[in-house]
Design an enzyme around this catalytic site. Sequence first.
Site, short mmCIF file in Angstrom:
data_model
loop_
_atom_site.label_atom_id
_atom_site.label_comp_id
_atom_site.label_asym_id
_atom_site.label_seq_id
_atom_site.Cartn_x
_atom_site.Cartn_y
_atom_site.Cartn_z
N LYS A 116 15.41 1.99 -89.13
CA LYS A 116 15.41 1.93 -87.67
C LYS A 116 14.32 0.98 -87.24
CE LYS A 116 17.69 3.77 -84.22
NZ LYS A 116 19.12 4.18 -84.26
P1 NAD Z 1 22.05 2.43 -74.06
O1 NAD Z 1 20.75 1.80 -73.82
O2 NAD Z 1 23.28 1.57 -74.07
O3 NAD Z 1 22.29 3.61 -73.00
C1 NAD Z 1 21.37 4.62 -72.74
C2 NAD Z 1 21.85 5.35 -71.49
O4 NAD Z 1 21.02 6.47 -71.24
C3 NAD Z 1 21.82 4.49 -70.21
O5 NAD Z 1 22.98 4.74 -69.45
C4 NAD Z 1 20.59 5.02 -69.49
O6 NAD Z 1 20.66 4.81 -68.06
C5 NAD Z 1 20.71 6.48 -69.85
N1 NAD Z 1 19.49 7.25 -69.60
C6 NAD Z 1 18.21 6.89 -69.78
N2 NAD Z 1 17.39 7.88 -69.39
C7 NAD Z 1 18.19 8.87 -68.96
C8 NAD Z 1 17.95 10.16 -68.41
N3 NAD Z 1 16.71 10.61 -68.26
N4 NAD Z 1 19.01 10.93 -68.07
C9 NAD Z 1 20.27 10.48 -68.22
N5 NAD Z 1 20.56 9.27 -68.73
C10 NAD Z 1 19.53 8.48 -69.09
O7 NAD Z 1 21.93 3.22 -75.45
P2 NAD Z 1 23.11 3.68 -76.42
O8 NAD Z 1 23.31 2.62 -77.45
O9 NAD Z 1 24.27 4.15 -75.61
O10 NAD Z 1 22.41 4.91 -77.18
C11 NAD Z 1 22.40 6.23 -76.64
C12 NAD Z 1 22.07 7.21 -77.75
O11 NAD Z 1 23.05 7.10 -78.78
C13 NAD Z 1 20.72 7.00 -78.45
O12 NAD Z 1 20.23 8.25 -78.87
C14 NAD Z 1 21.10 6.17 -79.66
O13 NAD Z 1 20.13 6.27 -80.70
C15 NAD Z 1 22.40 6.84 -80.03
N6 NAD Z 1 23.28 6.04 -80.89
C16 NAD Z 1 23.69 4.80 -80.50
C17 NAD Z 1 24.58 4.10 -81.30
C18 NAD Z 1 25.15 2.77 -80.90
O14 NAD Z 1 26.08 2.30 -81.59
N7 NAD Z 1 24.70 2.13 -79.83
C19 NAD Z 1 25.00 4.64 -82.54
C20 NAD Z 1 24.55 5.92 -82.91
C21 NAD Z 1 23.70 6.60 -82.06
#
Ligand code: NAD
Length: 432
Positions: free
Chosen positions: A121
């Site tokens: 990571k």
């Molecule tokens: P992203 O940056 O695209 O989206 C994050 C979202 O969370 C945004 O909509 C943001 O406004 C929202 N957010 C932030 N603070 C918040 C709060 N206090 N309350 C509600 N919403 C809030 O990120 P992502 O890629 O969608 O990742 C989200 C989660 O999924 C993370 O834990 C990440 O590690 C995990 N993840 C992502 C992937 C991937 O392929 N992108 C894969 C596995 C896991």
Amino acid sequence: MKSLILAYIDLNMKEDLLNDPVFSMAAGQFDRVADFLKLDDRVRERCKWPKRIITVSLPVTMDDGRTEVFFGYRVQHHLSRGPVKGGLRFHPKVKLGEVAALAMWMNWKCALMGLPYGGGKGGIACNPLEMSMGEQERLTRRFAQEIAPFIGPEIDVMAPDVGTTAQHMAWILDTYSTREGRFVPEIVTGKPVVLQGSEGRTQATGHGVAFLATRALNKLGILVEGATAIVQGFGNVGSHTVETMDSYGMKIRGVSDISGAVWNEQGLDVAALKAHLAKTGGVAGFGGGEMIDPDEMLLQECDVLVPAAFERVITGEIAAKLRCKILAEAANGPTTQSADAIIEERDDIFLIPDILCNAGGVTVSYFEWVQNLQRFSWTKAEVLAKLETKLNEAFENLLFFCAEHKCSHRLGALATGIDTVAKVKKTRGLFP
Ligand code: NAD
């Protein structure tokens, strides 16, 4: 300090990592599972601590002419089963301990899914929402340049995470390829399709979350069509989860993001919500529902609750009041250990643990890497069909394991991943 690599961990480093709440949570989960598996102490220590921790300082020329120095981290938890694989996060609160925890979870996830990777990571403490695209590009390229000696298609392959997108991967690809003097698409995944990114990668994580939610609904005898869901986070993962659930005929009652939370008991109009987001940048102010307190939203009645934003949002206090039938952990580490204990005790919530629930992302990243190495490409339909087959297999294996060992889904998923890694380490032996 220009760049620092720690190829070993000393006692202070262990203490520093354990002082971080996210790492301490990941380590606590590991210890519990290691006890359950009765892991040999020597293998146990080797599995627990990261192999490499790379910290780099990143001077960047900002648009106003200032030079700002950012700190970036890359943690490679172990390389025993193949290159490390994991996202790169841009967020103001990024800390080394958090990155190390996320790298550890990636390990167990890759092993659970049978992917030939270790976990990695990365993160840079910065606020992309307040930076221009030019500033983000200079920061990303500087990071890629500084860690180039420690990554490679057979060593460490990055992908997008919170705050980063396919565009950031394109900049890493370009910086690395320029250094190498040849096009190296397999250095990152989740890149644009025009740069040999995989069809289906952008929606893969959310698609997987929605698909697994339907498998859990089936197990509980609840019809998918008309089943209700609440989703926290409307970024890459949250928005594709919502879209896919909507395409299955599910009703999305509530969605939140950093701007607030919207609620409609009868189900939100997802296409209209996406159009509103594209126009305003957040879900707040959406006319097709009412605003609701984001914490209260998590406690409303629904079939599937999906935390898709950050770690440690389902606390013990919240867990005791949850009114969902299924908790689909799209985010990494969204449930604290005290909440976990409550959910286990309640026994009325079907948990789809994070390392399975969001594994669609790394699985299609693996497909992308394989396609790149072969200079070959699959269609979106092929990618999503292969993804569903793999997720379904892991889901059924997990339920079988948990029934056999009479354990929770969290324990079962972690145990399967950790056991695989421990066996590999034991069989390879310890050098020298
Ligand atoms: P992203 O940056 O695209 O989206 C994050 C979202 O969370 C945004 O909509 C943001 O406004 C929202 N957010 C932030 N603070 C918040 C709060 N206090 N309350 C509600 N919403 C809030 O990120 P992502 O890629 O969608 O990742 C989200 C989660 O999924 C993370 O834990 C990440 O590690 C995990 N993840 C992502 C992937 C991937 O392929 N992108 C894969 C596995 C896991």
